[in-house]
Design an enzyme around this catalytic site. Structure first.
Site, PDB file in Angstrom:
ATOM      1  N   GLY A   1       0.536 -37.750  32.624  1.00  0.00           N
ATOM      2  CA  GLY A   1      -0.911 -37.765  32.780  1.00  0.00           C
ATOM      3  C   GLY A   1      -1.311 -37.503  34.216  1.00  0.00           C
ATOM      4  O   GLY A   1      -1.775 -36.420  34.573  1.00  0.00           O
TER       5      GLY A   1
ATOM      6  N   TYR B   1      -6.275 -50.943  21.778  1.00  0.00           N
ATOM      7  CA  TYR B   1      -7.385 -50.494  20.960  1.00  0.00           C
ATOM      8  C   TYR B   1      -7.164 -50.912  19.502  1.00  0.00           C
ATOM      9  O   TYR B   1      -6.220 -51.625  19.178  1.00  0.00           O
ATOM     10  CB  TYR B   1      -7.591 -48.999  21.148  1.00  0.00           C
TER      11      TYR B   1
ATOM     12  N   PRO C   1      -3.038 -37.571  26.540  1.00  0.00           N
ATOM     13  CA  PRO C   1      -4.502 -37.723  26.444  1.00  0.00           C
ATOM     14  C   PRO C   1      -5.020 -38.611  27.560  1.00  0.00           C
ATOM     15  O   PRO C   1      -4.457 -39.682  27.826  1.00  0.00           O
ATOM     16  CB  PRO C   1      -4.705 -38.369  25.065  1.00  0.00           C
TER      17      PRO C   1
END
Length: 357
Positions: free
Chosen positions: A322, A181, A23
């Site tokens: 990524g 996060y 992601p």
């Protein structure tokens, strides 16, 4: 056949190979709604040979966005916008996954493309952030410590987001508990100084993560894979260690997780990272050997031979990349050619002429 291009079955989902797309935030949504940019961006990886394409961190509540331009999955309108994208990924032979996220104290920040840095003021479209404790990330606004009622609300939001994601056509759900996060903030003693049942011991600090995994699993049912992305270390004194995270991963298996996407760091500005090709592979290996669960390795993996070696050594079960996919959206086709794989079923029929030279 190389291990990299062997299929892998997780619950009811068969992923055609083990070279996957991590992601990656695009900071290009409007009110959490994705658009044509995301459609083309993600579909190209499926055409390029990816087995699984995991879409960017998608907020489960509006306050969970990293920036005002982040993608979301907290409304039906947002879910509807994802539907043609998941269909496009599947039509190209790949599996569609989504990362469910809440940015915690690192929310409400300017995107990399904006004229500004740090926290976005509420007067400029930002919002009050929330975290396990009222400890700010360096240079960001101070978050509010979450009440137990708010923790329960956000847990329910993860489950509701999982339902919307499944209805939108996603086949894999990933819970984001990494990179500083919200869920990572609860796990780490550097950001969680609570004195209730969500703070203190590792077991208490892991409570929120495990509750989220259980709720997502309950919504996913028995057939849908549930992943968790962990930061295996905070790369800072007094922070999480890979042994801590391996312990939590073991508990997460019991809660319903199937695979751990093992990254690192992102929690504090004073982290010290020694980055080199494959530098995070040992973290995935430790989690895999400790828990017996499936793991994915990430971190400067840029070639098919390198990826194959990681799998052959038993350090991970799948490879996520990524930036290499951004540099070369046909990374999967390139890696398959390097291994001499039969292009049938890997290369799109429309591209076979290029494989034949």
């Amino acid at each position: 056949m190389s291990q990299l291009f062997a299929p892998i079955t997780i619950r009811d989902v068969v992923v055609p190979n083990r070279l996957w797309v991590s992601p990656m935030c695009m900071y290009s949504a409007n009110d959490g709604i994705v658009n044509d940019w995301h459609h083309v961006h993600l579909s190209q990886f499926a055409s390029g040979g990816a087995g699984l394409v995991i879409s960017e961190a998608s907020a489960v509540v509006a306050e969970g966005r990293i920036s005002p331009e982040d993608a979301g999955i907290w409304t039906s309108e947002q879910a509807d916008a994802w539907r043609p994208i998941t269909r496009s990924i599947r039509d190209r032979g790949a599996v569609a996954g989504i990362q469910l996220a809440h940015a915690g104290r690192k929310a409400s920040t300017y995107s990399p493309f904006a004229d500004g840095s740090g926290s976005v003021a509420e007067s400029d479209g930002g919002w009050q952030t929330e975290a396990p404790s009222a400890i700010a990330y360096d240079g960001f606004a101070e978050p509010e410590a979450m009440t137990i009622d708010r923790i329960r609300e956000v847990t329910a939001a993860f489950r509701a987001a999982a339902r919307r994601a499944l209805d939108a056509g996603f086949q894999v759900l990933e819970v984001h508990a990494a990179h500083g996060y919200l869920l990572h903030e609860f796990l780490s003693p550097l950001t969680n100084v609570r004195e209730d049942e969500y703070g203190g011991s590792l077991e208490n600090r892991a409570r929120f993560v495990l509750e989220v995994v259980r709720e997502v699993r309950a919504e996913a049912g028995d057939g849908v894979p549930v992943f968790v992305r962990f930061s295996a270390t905070d790369s800072a004194p007094g922070g999480l260690t890979v042994d801590d995270v391996a312990t939590v991963a073991g508990w997460a298996v019991e809660a319903g997780a199937d695979l751990f996407d093992v990254s690192s760091s992102g929690l504090v500005a004073h982290q010290q990272i020694d980055a080199y090709p494959g530098y995070q592979v040992p973290f995935a290996s430790t989690v895999r050997r400790t828990t017996g669960a499936l793991t994915g390795s990430v971190g400067i993996i840029t070639g098919g031979a390198q990826a194959e070696q990681i799998l052959a050594a038993g350090d991970a079960d799948v490879i996520l990349a990524g930036r290499e996919w951004l540099r070369d959206p046909h990374f999967g086709l390139r890696a398959a050619s390097e291994h001499g794989e039969d292009p049938t079923g890997i290369w799109p029929a429309q591209y076979i002429r290029a494989h034949r030279g």
